[in-house]
Scaffold this motif. Structure first.
Motif, mmCIF file in Angstrom:
data_model
loop_
_atom_site.group_PDB
_atom_site.id
_atom_site.type_symbol
_atom_site.label_atom_id
_atom_site.label_comp_id
_atom_site.label_asym_id
_atom_site.label_seq_id
_atom_site.Cartn_x
_atom_site.Cartn_y
_atom_site.Cartn_z
ATOM 1 N N SER A 19 -10.582 7.848 -4.318
ATOM 2 C CA SER A 19 -9.755 7.636 -5.500
ATOM 3 C C SER A 19 -8.597 6.685 -5.203
ATOM 4 O O SER A 19 -8.319 5.760 -5.977
ATOM 5 N N GLY A 22 -9.953 3.091 -4.556
ATOM 6 C CA GLY A 22 -10.362 2.485 -5.819
ATOM 7 C C GLY A 22 -9.162 2.034 -6.642
ATOM 8 O O GLY A 22 -9.169 0.955 -7.244
ATOM 9 N N GLY A 23 -8.112 2.835 -6.659
ATOM 10 C CA GLY A 23 -6.897 2.454 -7.372
ATOM 11 C C GLY A 23 -6.234 1.229 -6.764
ATOM 12 O O GLY A 23 -5.736 0.357 -7.487
ATOM 13 N N TYR A 24 -6.250 1.151 -5.444
ATOM 14 C CA TYR A 24 -5.668 -0.010 -4.763
ATOM 15 C C TYR A 24 -6.450 -1.284 -5.091
ATOM 16 O O TYR A 24 -5.863 -2.318 -5.422
ATOM 17 N N ILE A 25 -7.781 -1.208 -5.013
ATOM 18 C CA ILE A 25 -8.616 -2.370 -5.314
ATOM 19 C C ILE A 25 -8.447 -2.773 -6.776
ATOM 20 O O ILE A 25 -8.338 -3.966 -7.097
ATOM 21 N N TYR A 26 -8.395 -1.799 -7.676
ATOM 22 C CA TYR A 26 -8.201 -2.100 -9.094
ATOM 23 C C TYR A 26 -6.862 -2.797 -9.328
ATOM 24 O O TYR A 26 -6.796 -3.787 -10.057
ATOM 25 N N SER A 27 -5.795 -2.308 -8.717
ATOM 26 C CA SER A 27 -4.487 -2.925 -8.921
ATOM 27 C C SER A 27 -4.447 -4.336 -8.343
ATOM 28 O O SER A 27 -3.854 -5.242 -8.939
ATOM 29 N N ALA A 29 -7.052 -6.369 -8.024
ATOM 30 C CA ALA A 29 -7.872 -7.213 -8.897
ATOM 31 C C ALA A 29 -7.113 -7.577 -10.168
ATOM 32 O O ALA A 29 -7.167 -8.723 -10.630
ATOM 33 N N LEU A 30 -6.365 -6.632 -10.718
ATOM 34 C CA LEU A 30 -5.564 -6.909 -11.907
ATOM 35 C C LEU A 30 -4.467 -7.925 -11.599
ATOM 36 O O LEU A 30 -4.232 -8.860 -12.373
#
Length: 112
Positions: A19, A22-27, A29-30
């Motif tokens: 979790s 995934g949050g780190y990669i999402y941030s 990428a954003l």
């Protein structure tokens, strides 16, 4: 392999790690998307050719390469924009920013 109580603990730790990652990669990428869009708009306003490719390069490298990515992406993006692939980047909007651009784009004079 592990007792049931220990398996539950390991599974819970694994789910937390997935979790958080995934949050780190999402941030990242954003942030890369925002950075790429901002660089694209700025380069497009300057009339730099291949502004979209340079914007994506700077956005991706600056966010996904730790520590030196910001400098590497920015320097390579600015260098490519400054070279302009010839004289196309040396329009009236870029010349005040890069004074030597007009000298670089003058036709060579050949004498005998």
């Amino acid at each position: 392999m592990l007792p049931p109580a220990r398996q539950a603990e390991v599974l819970r730790a694994w789910e937390i790690a997935v979790s958080k990652t995934g949050g780190y990669i999402y941030s990242r990428a954003l942030m890369a998307l925002i950075c790429a869009a901002a660089h694209y708009l700025f380069l497009r306003l300057l009339g730099v050719p291949y502004a979209a490719a340079l914007g994506v390069w700077v956005g991706a490298v600056s966010q996904f390469v730790p520590t030196v990515g910001t400098y590497s992406g920015g320097v390579r993006g600015a260098g490519a924009a400054g070279s302009g692939g010839g004289c196309r980047a040396s329009n009236d909007r870029v010349r005040p920013l890069v004074p030597e651009a007009s000298r670089r784009c003058e036709a060579p004079v050949y004498t005998l």
